[in-house]
Design a protein around this motif. Structure first.
Motif, short mmCIF file in Angstrom:
data_model
loop_
_atom_site.label_atom_id
_atom_site.label_comp_id
_atom_site.label_asym_id
_atom_site.label_seq_id
_atom_site.Cartn_x
_atom_site.Cartn_y
_atom_site.Cartn_z
N ARG A 92 0.87 -1.07 0.09
CA ARG A 92 0.05 0.07 -0.05
C ARG A 92 0.91 1.17 -0.03
O ARG A 92 0.53 2.25 -0.95
N SER A 93 1.91 1.23 0.82
CA SER A 93 2.84 2.58 1.00
C SER A 93 3.57 2.52 -0.46
O SER A 93 3.65 3.98 -0.71
N THR A 94 3.88 1.39 -1.11
CA THR A 94 4.53 1.93 -2.64
C THR A 94 3.43 2.33 -3.58
O THR A 94 4.05 3.51 -4.30
N ALA A 95 2.18 1.81 -3.55
CA ALA A 95 1.32 2.20 -4.18
C ALA A 95 0.94 3.85 -4.13
O ALA A 95 1.12 4.87 -4.97
N GLU A 125 8.31 9.05 -5.65
CA GLU A 125 9.65 9.02 -4.95
C GLU A 125 10.07 7.56 -4.40
O GLU A 125 9.15 6.95 -3.74
N ARG A 126 11.28 7.30 -4.55
CA ARG A 126 11.80 5.81 -3.95
C ARG A 126 10.82 4.58 -4.56
O ARG A 126 10.32 3.79 -3.75
N VAL A 127 10.48 4.84 -5.80
CA VAL A 127 9.52 3.82 -6.25
C VAL A 127 10.31 3.28 -7.65
O VAL A 127 10.77 4.01 -8.49
N SER A 128 10.56 1.95 -7.71
CA SER A 128 11.15 1.31 -8.87
C SER A 128 10.44 1.74 -10.16
O SER A 128 9.24 1.76 -9.94
N PRO A 129 11.04 1.66 -11.27
CA PRO A 129 10.37 1.90 -12.56
C PRO A 129 9.11 0.87 -12.77
O PRO A 129 8.09 1.12 -13.39
N GLU A 130 9.60 -0.55 -12.41
CA GLU A 130 8.79 -1.50 -12.41
C GLU A 130 7.54 -1.33 -11.61
O GLU A 130 6.31 -1.69 -12.14
N ALA A 131 7.80 -1.14 -10.49
CA ALA A 131 6.35 -0.89 -9.64
C ALA A 131 5.71 0.39 -10.09
O ALA A 131 4.45 0.36 -10.01
N GLN A 132 6.25 1.44 -10.55
CA GLN A 132 5.48 2.48 -10.89
C GLN A 132 4.76 2.16 -12.04
O GLN A 132 3.33 2.75 -12.26
N ASP A 192 0.48 2.53 -12.22
CA ASP A 192 -0.05 3.16 -13.26
C ASP A 192 -1.04 2.45 -14.05
O ASP A 192 -2.19 2.70 -14.51
N ASP A 193 -0.72 1.23 -14.24
CA ASP A 193 -1.51 0.25 -15.05
C ASP A 193 -2.78 -0.04 -14.27
O ASP A 193 -3.99 0.00 -14.61
#
Length: 342
Positions: A21-24, A32-39, A43-44
């Motif tokens: 949840r925090s990464t989302a 901030e502090r989010v990997s390109p894959e997670a971003q 987004d999707d």
């Protein structure tokens, strides 16, 4: 798309993206502090679920309101009738095109306590402010000077230290611009007795234009004693012109510190049987459309409003983005617009 319990939530987005949840939350609120894959996954998920973030909750995380204020410490009627103020409103709104920022318009009310707008700005309701048509006692300058709120003034502050502003060279607009036409003939006789109608004396634009008028008359060796005070409105210009003619019927030139005041002066001169420019030459200030509609067409000094507003808005956007902006003010050059009144 909605989930089984209604509108999608942040938890739904996190599950769909396969992240915490925090990464989302970080991905949605700035990455901030989010990997390109997670971003990309978040987004999707946002797109698939139709998720719309709660702006109130988002502001708690980002400490941003996604809004800026256009501060006009004038009554609301002025912004509808004054071409300068109306132009500023249009220009700032257009300058925000392509951003997600909302524009909040702050006007003065007759029953408002002094400092009310300054307190509103200080309370964190907006991310930044553009201030126009400010007065000496509206408390905006000291409040914004000691606050951390990004702000840009359109017009020189009385105490500009620590404040960002954009202005036109109001002194030069009278000294060597309007003065060239009124005092030095310019296809017609030079004037020997020149009056001025000022704006409110608690505004820097008024004081600077008055200074330029006095400097021009001083250089020409003429007295600078015919001064009447207006309020940047046509009615104010008419009242001031009546006063000038009653007290100084020998005037043969006039510098009005705004085109609206010049239109009021033109009406009074016509009613008094004075021909313009044969008996009295007139130069205004603004060139924002009013001068083109007068009869005869008003000679005026152009205030580069579009450029002023563009610079002010882009400067504020740079400040909000954390970019370094120059401490020096941007002072733009006025230009004479030929008409038929001088």
């Amino acid at each position: 798309m909605t989930t089984e319990h209604g509108a999608p939530t942040l938890d739904d987005v996190a599950r769909a993206a396969g992240v915490s949840r925090s990464t989302a939350s970080r991905a949605i609120n700035g990455g901030e502090r989010v990997s390109p894959e997670a971003q990309a996954a978040v987004d999707d998920a946002v797109a698939r679920l139709g998720y719309s973030p709660n702006r109130a909750a988002r502001s708690l995380v980002t400490r941003r309101t996604d809004s800026i204020a256009l501060v006009v410490p004038e009554p609301d009627a002025r912004i509808l009738t004054d071409p300068f103020l109306a132009g500023v409103l249009r220009g700032v709104s257009e300058g925000l095109t392509g951003t997600e920022l909302q524009l909040v318009l702050l006007l003065s009310r007759p029953d408002e306590r002094p400092g009310h707008i300054a307190r509103y700005l200080r309370s964190g309701h907006v991310d930044g402010a553009i201030v126009v048509s400010h007065h000496r006692d509206d408390r905006l300058e000291p409040e914004l000077s000691r606050s951390h709120l990004p702000a840009v003034f359109v017009g020189r502050p009385f105490k500009p230290e620590g404040l960002h502003y954009v202005d036109v060279d109001n002194v030069a607009g009278c000294w060597g611009t309007a003065g060239t036409v009124v005092l030095r003939g310019h296809h017609r006789r030079p004037c020997r007795r020149v009056a001025t109608i000022t704006g409110p004396l608690d505004m820097t634009a008024t004081l600077d234009r008055l200074e330029g008028w006095r400097a021009e008359l001083g250089e020409a060796g003429l007295p600078a004693d015919v001064v009447a005070h207006g309020d940047f409105t046509a009615a104010g210009g008419a009242a001031a012109m009546e006063q000038i003619l009653d007290e100084h019927p020998d005037i043969d030139g006039l510098f009005a510190a705004s085109d609206l005041m010049a239109t009021g002066a033109l009406e009074v001169l016509r009613a008094r049987g004075r021909s313009v420019p044969d008996d009295v030459k007139i130069v205004g200030f603004d060139a924002l459309g009013v001068a083109e509609r007068t009869t005869p067409r008003l000679t005026t000094v152009e205030q580069p409003l579009v450029q002023m507003v563009s610079v002010a808005t882009s400067t504020l956007l740079d400040m909000l983005a954390g970019e370094r902006v120059a401490d020096e003010p941007r002072i733009l050059t006025p230009h004479l617009v030929e008409g038929e009144t001088a």
